[in-house]
Design a protein around this motif. Structure first.
Motif, PDB file in Angstrom:
ATOM      1  N   VAL A  27     -12.408  26.530-131.523  1.00 38.24           N
ATOM      2  CA  VAL A  27     -13.415  26.913-130.524  1.00 38.24           C
ATOM      3  C   VAL A  27     -12.730  27.180-129.192  1.00 38.24           C
ATOM      4  CG1 VAL A  27     -15.429  26.116-129.217  1.00 38.24           C
ATOM      5  CG2 VAL A  27     -15.307  25.721-131.684  1.00 38.24           C
ATOM      6  N   LEU A  28     -11.773  26.337-128.821  1.00 35.91           N
ATOM      7  CA  LEU A  28     -11.017  26.577-127.587  1.00 35.91           C
ATOM      8  C   LEU A  28     -10.297  27.919-127.631  1.00 35.91           C
ATOM      9  CD1 LEU A  28      -9.385  23.193-126.551  1.00 35.91           C
ATOM     10  CD2 LEU A  28     -10.956  24.602-125.243  1.00 35.91           C
ATOM     11  N   THR A  29      -9.678  28.225-128.748  1.00 39.94           N
ATOM     12  CA  THR A  29      -8.988  29.504-128.905  1.00 39.94           C
ATOM     13  C   THR A  29      -9.963  30.658-128.752  1.00 39.94           C
ATOM     14  OG1 THR A  29      -7.335  28.515-130.363  1.00 39.94           O
ATOM     15  CG2 THR A  29      -7.583  30.903-130.478  1.00 39.94           C
ATOM     16  N   SER A  30     -11.125  30.544-129.366  1.00 40.50           N
ATOM     17  CA  SER A  30     -12.134  31.594-129.276  1.00 40.50           C
ATOM     18  C   SER A  30     -12.607  31.770-127.836  1.00 40.50           C
ATOM     19  CB  SER A  30     -13.315  31.255-130.188  1.00 40.50           C
ATOM     20  OG  SER A  30     -14.306  32.238-130.104  1.00 40.50           O
ATOM     21  N   LEU A  31     -12.830  30.669-127.123  1.00 40.28           N
ATOM     22  CA  LEU A  31     -13.259  30.755-125.728  1.00 40.28           C
ATOM     23  C   LEU A  31     -12.174  31.370-124.851  1.00 40.28           C
ATOM     24  CD1 LEU A  31     -15.147  27.357-125.424  1.00 40.28           C
ATOM     25  CD2 LEU A  31     -16.148  29.627-125.113  1.00 40.28           C
ATOM     26  N   ARG A  32     -10.937  31.031-125.105  1.00 39.39           N
ATOM     27  CA  ARG A  32      -9.837  31.624-124.322  1.00 39.39           C
ATOM     28  C   ARG A  32      -9.742  33.124-124.554  1.00 39.39           C
ATOM     29  NH1 ARG A  32      -6.343  26.637-125.758  1.00 39.39           N
ATOM     30  NH2 ARG A  32      -6.790  25.302-123.977  1.00 39.39           N
ATOM     31  N   ARG A  33      -9.918  33.542-125.794  1.00 42.00           N
ATOM     32  CA  ARG A  33      -9.919  34.983-126.081  1.00 42.00           C
ATOM     33  C   ARG A  33     -11.109  35.668-125.426  1.00 42.00           C
ATOM     34  NH1 ARG A  33      -8.274  34.303-132.313  1.00 42.00           N
ATOM     35  NH2 ARG A  33      -6.042  34.080-131.980  1.00 42.00           N
ATOM     36  N   GLY A  34     -12.247  35.010-125.439  1.00 41.26           N
ATOM     37  CA  GLY A  34     -13.442  35.560-124.807  1.00 41.26           C
ATOM     38  C   GLY A  34     -13.325  35.643-123.301  1.00 41.26           C
ATOM     39  N   GLU A  36     -11.018  36.835-121.652  1.00 43.84           N
ATOM     40  CA  GLU A  36     -10.490  38.154-121.291  1.00 43.84           C
ATOM     41  C   GLU A  36     -11.619  39.151-121.034  1.00 43.84           C
ATOM     42  OE1 GLU A  36      -7.932  39.160-124.545  1.00 43.84           O
ATOM     43  OE2 GLU A  36      -6.645  37.417-124.204  1.00 43.84           O
ATOM     44  N   GLN A  37     -12.743  38.970-121.705  1.00 45.73           N
ATOM     45  CA  GLN A  37     -13.883  39.869-121.530  1.00 45.73           C
ATOM     46  C   GLN A  37     -14.780  39.433-120.380  1.00 45.73           C
ATOM     47  OE1 GLN A  37     -15.906  39.956-125.275  1.00 45.73           O
ATOM     48  NE2 GLN A  37     -14.094  40.633-126.389  1.00 45.73           N
ATOM     49  N   ALA A  38     -14.730  38.176-120.012  1.00 43.57           N
ATOM     50  CA  ALA A  38     -15.564  37.640-118.931  1.00 43.57           C
ATOM     51  C   ALA A  38     -14.675  37.317-117.737  1.00 43.57           C
ATOM     52  CB  ALA A  38     -16.315  36.411-119.418  1.00 43.57           C
ATOM     53  N   ARG A  39     -14.209  38.324-117.073  1.00 46.00           N
ATOM     54  CA  ARG A  39     -13.207  38.140-116.017  1.00 46.00           C
ATOM     55  C   ARG A  39     -13.742  37.472-114.761  1.00 46.00           C
ATOM     56  NH1 ARG A  39      -9.274  43.204-116.948  1.00 46.00           N
ATOM     57  NH2 ARG A  39      -9.465  43.116-119.184  1.00 46.00           N
ATOM     58  N   SER A  59     -29.081  34.683-119.924  1.00 44.42           N
ATOM     59  CA  SER A  59     -29.163  34.690-121.387  1.00 44.42           C
ATOM     60  C   SER A  59     -28.010  35.477-122.005  1.00 44.42           C
ATOM     61  CB  SER A  59     -30.503  35.243-121.854  1.00 44.42           C
ATOM     62  OG  SER A  59     -30.654  36.577-121.442  1.00 44.42           O
ATOM     63  N   VAL A  60     -27.524  36.494-121.317  1.00 42.72           N
ATOM     64  CA  VAL A  60     -26.394  37.277-121.828  1.00 42.72           C
ATOM     65  C   VAL A  60     -25.151  36.395-121.922  1.00 42.72           C
ATOM     66  CG1 VAL A  60     -24.845  39.207-121.326  1.00 42.72           C
ATOM     67  CG2 VAL A  60     -27.309  39.467-120.974  1.00 42.72           C
ATOM     68  N   LEU A  61     -24.874  35.629-120.872  1.00 42.54           N
ATOM     69  CA  LEU A  61     -23.703  34.741-120.881  1.00 42.54           C
ATOM     70  C   LEU A  61     -23.900  33.613-121.891  1.00 42.54           C
ATOM     71  CD1 LEU A  61     -20.954  33.903-119.839  1.00 42.54           C
ATOM     72  CD2 LEU A  61     -22.104  32.778-117.898  1.00 42.54           C
ATOM     73  N   ARG A  62     -25.092  33.071-121.978  1.00 47.59           N
ATOM     74  CA  ARG A  62     -25.370  32.005-122.950  1.00 47.59           C
ATOM     75  C   ARG A  62     -25.142  32.518-124.374  1.00 47.59           C
ATOM     76  NH1 ARG A  62     -30.763  29.019-122.153  1.00 47.59           N
ATOM     77  NH2 ARG A  62     -29.649  28.808-120.221  1.00 47.59           N
ATOM     78  N   ILE A  66     -22.435  31.240-127.162  1.00 47.47           N
ATOM     79  CA  ILE A  66     -22.829  30.863-128.528  1.00 47.47           C
ATOM     80  C   ILE A  66     -21.997  31.628-129.542  1.00 47.47           C
ATOM     81  CG2 ILE A  66     -24.705  31.037-130.238  1.00 47.47           C
ATOM     82  CD1 ILE A  66     -26.645  30.457-127.872  1.00 47.47           C
ATOM     83  N   ASN A  67     -21.850  32.925-129.316  1.00 49.66           N
ATOM     84  CA  ASN A  67     -21.064  33.768-130.216  1.00 49.66           C
ATOM     85  C   ASN A  67     -19.617  33.278-130.292  1.00 49.66           C
ATOM     86  OD1 ASN A  67     -19.947  35.818-131.708  1.00 49.66           O
ATOM     87  ND2 ASN A  67     -20.625  37.456-130.381  1.00 49.66           N
ATOM     88  N   LEU A  68     -19.027  32.947-129.153  1.00 44.42           N
ATOM     89  CA  LEU A  68     -17.638  32.482-129.138  1.00 44.42           C
ATOM     90  C   LEU A  68     -17.490  31.138-129.851  1.00 44.42           C
ATOM     91  CD1 LEU A  68     -16.603  33.465-125.500  1.00 44.42           C
ATOM     92  CD2 LEU A  68     -15.920  34.592-127.638  1.00 44.42           C
TER      93      LEU A  68
END
Length: 189
Positions: A27-34, A36-39, A59-62, A66-68
């Motif tokens: 999950v940490l890896t996924s959030l770190r990759r994400g 990059e998209q949420a600068r 809701s978009v960020l939430r 959730i997706n990450l």
């Protein structure tokens, strides 16, 4: 036969769950990759917000969070050498009856020996056994329906499990969440 079901992720609204999923490496890896998209937003900081502040998150960020989290949990499940015959995502089914019909039709078709398009086209699972794994965080009404309706089938043995609870290395997760939630509850005066 294996079915993987991604909930609506409503459990992310609880700080205890957000803090606990941050201890899962995938999950940490996924959030770190994400990240990059949420600068312009620090995802780790948002995950650590108190519940009152987290409710104010768009809701978009939430949904992105959730997706990450679900991507990370899914990756952990795959790393344990699991594959799915059917993957269902709550986000793709607005109507409760749509997802219900998809599950029942899939089980009927597989049981009847019909060719069914699956994620892994040539998986050889016993048709008398259905394993449904829930990927949260948290549960929704589909999970309740699966437990009540599908598990009562007499023609097929159905096992429903939570991806976190079924991982022996994450046996600390739900007790820690319960402890965090009860310690954050305000006493009634």
């Amino acid at each position: 036969m294996r079915i993987l079901y991604f909930t609506d992720g409503a459990g992310i609204d609880l700080q205890g769950i957000r803090e606990s999923v941050l201890r899962i490496p995938e999950v940490l890896t996924s959030l770190r990759r994400g990240q990059e998209q949420a600068r312009y937003v620090d995802l780790m900081q948002v995950m650590g917000l108190p519940d009152e502040d987290f409710r104010q998150v768009s809701s978009v960020l939430r949904n992105f969070l959730i997706n990450l989290v679900q991507r990370g949990l899914h990756q952990r499940w795959i790393n344990r050498d699991h594959r799915a015959d059917l993957i269902l995502r709550r986000i793709n089914h607005r109507n409760f009856s749509d997802i219900k019909n998809e599950v029942l039709n899939f089980i009927r078709a597989k049981s009847a020996g019909q060719d069914v398009a699956t994620q892994d086209l040539h998986l050889l699972h016993f048709l008398s056994h259905v394993e449904i794994t829930i990927i949260g965080p948290g549960y929704d009404e589909i999970e309740i329906w699966l437990r009540r309706e599908i598990s009562n089938r007499s023609d097929i043995k159905v096992l429903i499990k939570d991806v976190i609870a079924s991982d022996p290395q994450l046996d600390w997760f739900w007790p820690q969440v319960r402890e965090a939630v009860t310690s954050n509850e305000m006493p009634l005066i």
